[in-house]
Design an enzyme around this catalytic site. Sequence first.
Site, PDB file in Angstrom:
ATOM      1  N   ASP A 384       0.857  -1.189   0.000  1.00  0.00           N
ATOM      2  CA  ASP A 384       0.000   0.000   0.000  1.00  0.00           C
ATOM      3  C   ASP A 384       0.896   1.243   0.000  1.00  0.00           C
ATOM      4  O   ASP A 384       2.113   1.141   0.155  1.00  0.00           O
ATOM      5  CB  ASP A 384      -0.884  -0.054   1.257  1.00  0.00           C
ATOM      6  CG  ASP A 384      -1.905   1.061   1.281  1.00  0.00           C
ATOM      7  OD1 ASP A 384      -2.302   1.540   0.206  1.00  0.00           O
ATOM      8  OD2 ASP A 384      -2.303   1.459   2.401  1.00  0.00           O
ATOM      9  N   GLU A 387       2.528   4.887  -4.157  1.00  0.00           N
ATOM     10  CA  GLU A 387       2.506   5.814  -5.316  1.00  0.00           C
ATOM     11  C   GLU A 387       3.845   6.530  -5.503  1.00  0.00           C
ATOM     12  O   GLU A 387       4.129   6.867  -6.663  1.00  0.00           O
ATOM     13  CB  GLU A 387       1.383   6.832  -5.125  1.00  0.00           C
ATOM     14  CG  GLU A 387      -0.011   6.233  -5.176  1.00  0.00           C
ATOM     15  CD  GLU A 387      -0.358   5.337  -3.982  1.00  0.00           C
ATOM     16  OE1 GLU A 387       0.177   5.577  -2.889  1.00  0.00           O
ATOM     17  OE2 GLU A 387      -1.126   4.384  -4.159  1.00  0.00           O
ATOM     18  N   ASP A 461      -9.096   3.721  -1.684  1.00  0.00           N
ATOM     19  CA  ASP A 461     -10.045   4.140  -0.652  1.00  0.00           C
ATOM     20  C   ASP A 461     -11.356   4.670  -1.217  1.00  0.00           C
ATOM     21  O   ASP A 461     -11.582   5.878  -1.284  1.00  0.00           O
ATOM     22  CB  ASP A 461      -9.379   5.188   0.242  1.00  0.00           C
ATOM     23  CG  ASP A 461      -8.146   4.619   0.926  1.00  0.00           C
ATOM     24  OD1 ASP A 461      -7.982   3.377   0.908  1.00  0.00           O
ATOM     25  OD2 ASP A 461      -7.346   5.400   1.469  1.00  0.00           O
TER      26      ASP A 461
HETATM   27  C1  GLC Z   1      -4.624   3.377   3.021  1.00  0.00           C
HETATM   28  C2  GLC Z   1      -5.154   2.152   2.278  1.00  0.00           C
HETATM   29  C3  GLC Z   1      -6.160   1.450   3.134  1.00  0.00           C
HETATM   30  C4  GLC Z   1      -5.540   1.084   4.468  1.00  0.00           C
HETATM   31  C5  GLC Z   1      -4.986   2.322   5.159  1.00  0.00           C
HETATM   32  C6  GLC Z   1      -4.215   1.984   6.413  1.00  0.00           C
HETATM   33  O1  GLC Z   1      -5.634   4.308   3.171  1.00  0.00           O
HETATM   34  O2  GLC Z   1      -5.674   2.489   1.032  1.00  0.00           O
HETATM   35  O3  GLC Z   1      -6.656   0.317   2.493  1.00  0.00           O
HETATM   36  O4  GLC Z   1      -6.485   0.469   5.287  1.00  0.00           O
HETATM   37  O5  GLC Z   1      -4.112   3.002   4.273  1.00  0.00           O
HETATM   38  O6  GLC Z   1      -3.145   1.157   6.143  1.00  0.00           O
END
Ligand code: GLC
Length: 775
Positions: A384, A387, A461
């Site tokens: 995650d 980017e 998200d």
């Molecule tokens: C980001 C991700 C989400 C995750 C959060 C905490 O917002 O897109 O899926 O739960 O980070 O790690």
Amino acid sequence: MLPVGSLLDYDFAAGTLTLRTAGAQLSLRFLAPDLLRITLLPEGRQMRPSVAVLPRQWDDVQVRLDEGEEALRLATPAMTVEVGRDPVRLRFYDRDGRLLAGEASLAWGEGAVAWEQAAPPEVRYYGFGQKPGFLDRRGRAMTHWATDESLHTPDHDVLYQAIPFHIAMQGSRAHGLFVDSTARVRYDVAKERADRLRILADDDYLDAYLFAGPAIKDVLVRYTELTGRMELPPLWALGYHQCRYTYFPEARVREVAAELRRREIPCDAVWLDIDYMDGYRVFTWDRERFPDPKQMVADLREQGFRTVTIVDPGVKVDARYPVFREGVAGNHFICHADGELCIDNVWPGRSAFPDFTRAATRRWWGDLHREFVNDLGIAGIWNDMNEPAVFNERKTLPPTAVQGEDGARVGHDRVHNAYGLLMAQATHEGLRRLQPDRRPFLLTRSGYAGIQRYAAVWMGDNHSWWEHLLTTVPILLGMGLSGVPFVGTDIGGFQGDCDGELFARWVQLGAFLPFCRNHAAMGTVDQEPWAFGPEVEEIARRYIQLRYRLLPFLYNEFYKSSQTGLPVMRPLLLEYPDDPETANLSDQFLLGEDLLVCPVYQPGATARMVYLPAGEWVDFWTGARHRGPARIVAEAPLERMPLYVRAGAILPMGPVRQWTDQPAPAELTLQVYAGADGALDLYEDEGEGYAYRDGGYAITPVRLSGTRLRIGAPEGGYRPTRDRLVVRFFAPGRVVVAERDGRPVTFRTAADGAAEVVLTEGTTDACELSFRVEG
Ligand code: GLC
């Protein structure tokens, strides 16, 4: 911007036409008869190695050059490119001599290159990776710049994925264009000027690939030959996944797992979000919340669950933290031009960011997973914030940070869009090295062209909004049309509070997505399948169970996708390109070619309009038949999402299991939809490991002609066990006699109208079943 001016001179050698203009060089090279690489390199500039295009030796292509006075023409049997001499401009023709869209011209300037092409009004534009909106993107401006953007609304098109590839369609003829730039790329798709497509890359050179089609599938097959295809994932990855930001401590994780089993809601994986870590230090555990992760993972596995952990790229700046220390010592972090570490804030606070463009860094990072996968038994990794996301106004690293191998350093802005892909590559390759007998499972948020080679992708998200339920399908179809088949969105929505009705509709749709995971943000209401009371729980259970019954079908579709690059989840456009009704149809979709999924997107709705394309369609729930093309009103009370099966389809299904490798009697059901002839080549293997690459798979040929079904013996080195083989025959009338190899067999007529034959002997032998149908 300088237009590429007139042609000064050119040469044609080794299949490449090299054209020189004032200050730049343009090369044209056919990699295949229908695939042309076009490179514009202004003088004095360097090209970077592509991160998207697979290194490979393409077969020689027969190319003919005509040197006309006005124009040069370079032709293969599948395509011709005409190069005007003054000024240099390009026209592309397909094998029938038809112009693809219109004339293209190129331009370059300081740190930017441009592609402009006529966009006649009838041309429609698809693909572009992850973009909000509906299928055809004509009339829109879009930017590819991987960004952690949590507002997925029509006016925020800059999301996590950056895939500068699109497919243009004129009628049913398609061609494609991939602009291989990891810098910012802007598209104006007939918006500013209704008759023009303009692509502007903030890059030093233009490296583009034109796909001549002529069918939309031809374009996708070639594009994924160029940028790679999804590897066959482990079977468990196709199950239902339960996630939340964040399950902790350990007792809560165990409780959720136990509830899933107690309530018989099938599930293959429980996910751990950032709060399992010690102060968000990657590759560590918070030992108060998780005193013994190894034991927990093992106990979960006992109950059939895999454990997946999140791993973000930001490494906490902390002199006592080994990952940070190693990263500094190994020169793995991105620095500013003066050599200072590029530090900024993300979950762990001040963090450093690995430079995944460096091979040594990718290797180091991959190896960091050793303890998690080899010692603790973590089965999958969730990448995650890649980017990369940074908590500053720019939302990412400064453009001036430098990246790259020694001697080939460039500014971050040139390689920004590659960050997620290269992190996924590092992780994927690491998992392959650490567990050579396991298929890696990896989920990523960010990616670039080619990301399908390394990871499944979710759309980040979203919100628990009906509007986001509605945009789920078009956004995922766009990913599939960009070469990425293993995709999903957070079921129930991430941000904001879901409610029962929305959850019911979301899980119905989610059960048919390639990647099927429930996830919700911190501070939102509970979103486990039982959180909204017994009625919604029952709906969730039934649809997730149906997904498990459909796993043989889904797995077969994943296999096909790994072979062809065509998506698992398809817009009707892909199968019915001649039907103008499909041009922008995205509120229903096909799984493979045969299963038409029609989600419900509005609160209170108890029916929806469904478009059935040409052919006969059978209602999955009732067996009722409809002839397309037609629009019908489908009943859709809360517990029902309309589903149709194409006549001629043979759907392989299995029993309900609570997890994919739960020991259970091996049963294969073939749901056969007579009314048209059909064929299934059912792919099966162990669902894990790589034996399939050495012949360890089985393909069972099944053929339907009229009311006769021929089932061949499985071919290949893998022997599927079938304790029972059930054939459920949906006939366009009443079945009165069923025979196996000429001898009558008993059958019963089920509530959905199927004539059901159960075989318990000779279940993998070739046989022929025939049905006599009346009325
Ligand atoms: C980001 C991700 C989400 C995750 C959060 C905490 O917002 O897109 O899926 O739960 O980070 O790690």
